[in-house]
Design a protein around this motif. Sequence first.
Motif, short mmCIF file in Angstrom:
data_model
loop_
_atom_site.label_atom_id
_atom_site.label_comp_id
_atom_site.label_asym_id
_atom_site.label_seq_id
_atom_site.Cartn_x
_atom_site.Cartn_y
_atom_site.Cartn_z
N GLU A 311 19.72 47.38 71.65
CA GLU A 311 20.09 48.26 70.54
C GLU A 311 19.99 47.54 69.20
O GLU A 311 19.50 48.09 68.21
CB GLU A 311 21.51 48.78 70.77
N TYR A 312 20.44 46.28 69.16
CA TYR A 312 20.42 45.51 67.92
C TYR A 312 18.99 45.19 67.49
O TYR A 312 18.65 45.27 66.31
CB TYR A 312 21.22 44.23 68.09
N GLU A 315 17.52 48.22 65.91
CA GLU A 315 18.05 48.41 64.56
C GLU A 315 17.37 47.47 63.57
O GLU A 315 17.02 47.87 62.45
CB GLU A 315 19.56 48.17 64.56
N GLN A 318 13.76 48.67 62.90
CA GLN A 318 13.71 49.84 62.03
C GLN A 318 14.06 49.47 60.59
O GLN A 318 13.50 50.02 59.65
CB GLN A 318 14.66 50.91 62.56
#
Length: 407
Positions: A311-312, A315, A318
Motif C-alpha cells: 500500500e505504501y 502511494e 502515485q
Amino acid sequence: MDGPEDSTGQPGPADRSHRSSVSSVGAREVQLKPKHQPYKLGRQWQELLLRFTDAPDDDVAMDEPSLQFRRNVFFPKRRELQIHDKEVLRLLYEEAKGNVLASRYPCDVEDCEALGALVCRVQLGPYQPGQPTACALREKLDSFLPAHLCKRGHGLFAALRGRGAKAGTGEQGLLNAYRRVQEAAGSDGEREASLSPHYRAYLLKCHELPFYGCAFFHGEIDKPAQGFLHRGGRKPVSVAISLDGVHVIDCREKHVLLGLRFQELSWDHTSPEEEESVLWLEFDGDNEGTPVNKLLKIYSKQAELMSSLIEYCIELSQAAEPAASQEAGPTSASGSSPPPHQRPQLRRQGSVVCSRIQHLSTIDYVEEGETIKRVKPKRTTSFFSRQLSLGQGSYTVVQPADSLEQG
C-alpha cells in the motif's frame, strides 16, 4: 545521500540512497524510518520475532540484532544512475553483490558470469592474458559466483578427478566473461585506480533484474497436488516487494514463480485468531485458454507487513507521478523530445526471472455470498477492493457469465 525535505523538515522516504536496518541471521530484517530509535527497537527485538516470525522460542531467546547500513527500498533505480560518489557506489555494489552470491537475486548463468567477471575486475584488477587461469579462479569461485553454481563433488573420486582436470564450465565461462570486461578510457594507471565505472556497470546489470532493491519477506505457498493421492504440502518462498511490484521467488529452485506489477494485481491480508496469517494476491490468468481470476495464498506471519508495504509503495508511486511530469515540463508536439531509451527486458526462454504460474497452486473462484467457490474457468468481479487506481494497463476483471458451471 540526502534529497529535498518534506513538510516536517525531514528528508522524504525516497530521498536517501541508504538507511539503517536492523537484522538478525535467518530471522527478520527491519528497515528503520528516520523517527525510529535503534536502541529501543533492540530492546523490543524478541517481541518482534515472536510476533512476525516462526523462529523457535530457544532461537528467539538467543538471537541478537545487528545494525546495518543498507540500500533504501524506496530509492528509485533511476536515481542510482545519478550518483557519482565513489563510496556510495561501492556500498550499493557490495550489497548487490552479496544478494547475488546468496542467490537472493536469482540470475541466469550468463548473467551470473557477467556479474562475476566484474567482481573479478574489482578484486583482481584488469585482465591479463594467461593470468589468472581458470584453475586459479576455481579456488575462490564462491567469491564470484552463487554457491549453487560452484558445487563440487567431495571424496576420493572427486579429488582424483580434480587432478589435472580441465576447468569446469563455471570457471571457463567466468574467465571468458572476465576477458570481455571493458576498461574505461584513460591512462593505464587511471584505469587501474578507478573502480567507479565497474561499480556502476555491476549496478546497471542488476537493474535488469525485476526484484533489484526489493524488501524481502519469508513465507510459504501450497504445492500443486501431485500423484494418485493428490499430496501437496508447502514450499518456502521469498516475497520481494519494491516500488514496481511484487515477486514470489522459490527459495530452493532459485527462480521466480510469480511476478506482478501493481497494475496487475489486487491484494489483501487476513490474520484470524488461532489461524495463520495470509497475504492474498489476485491476478489475471487463464485455464486452458479461458480467462480466469487466480488467487494465490501466501502463509506468513509477516502478511500484515507485506500488505502495508504494498500500500505504501503504491502511494509513493502515485505521489511521484505528478512530480515527474512537472520536472519534464510542458512540451509541444513538434518540439517534444523522444522517450528515453529503455533497456530490453530479459526474455530468454526458461529464464529464472520469468513467472512459472504452472508451478503454483491457485484458486479459480467466483464470489457467492461470503464464500469462495472453485469454478470451471469463468471469472467474476474482484474479491478484493485493495488495488491500484484504474488507469492504463490497470488490473481489470471479466464480468460473470449468466450461468457458472461449478467444479
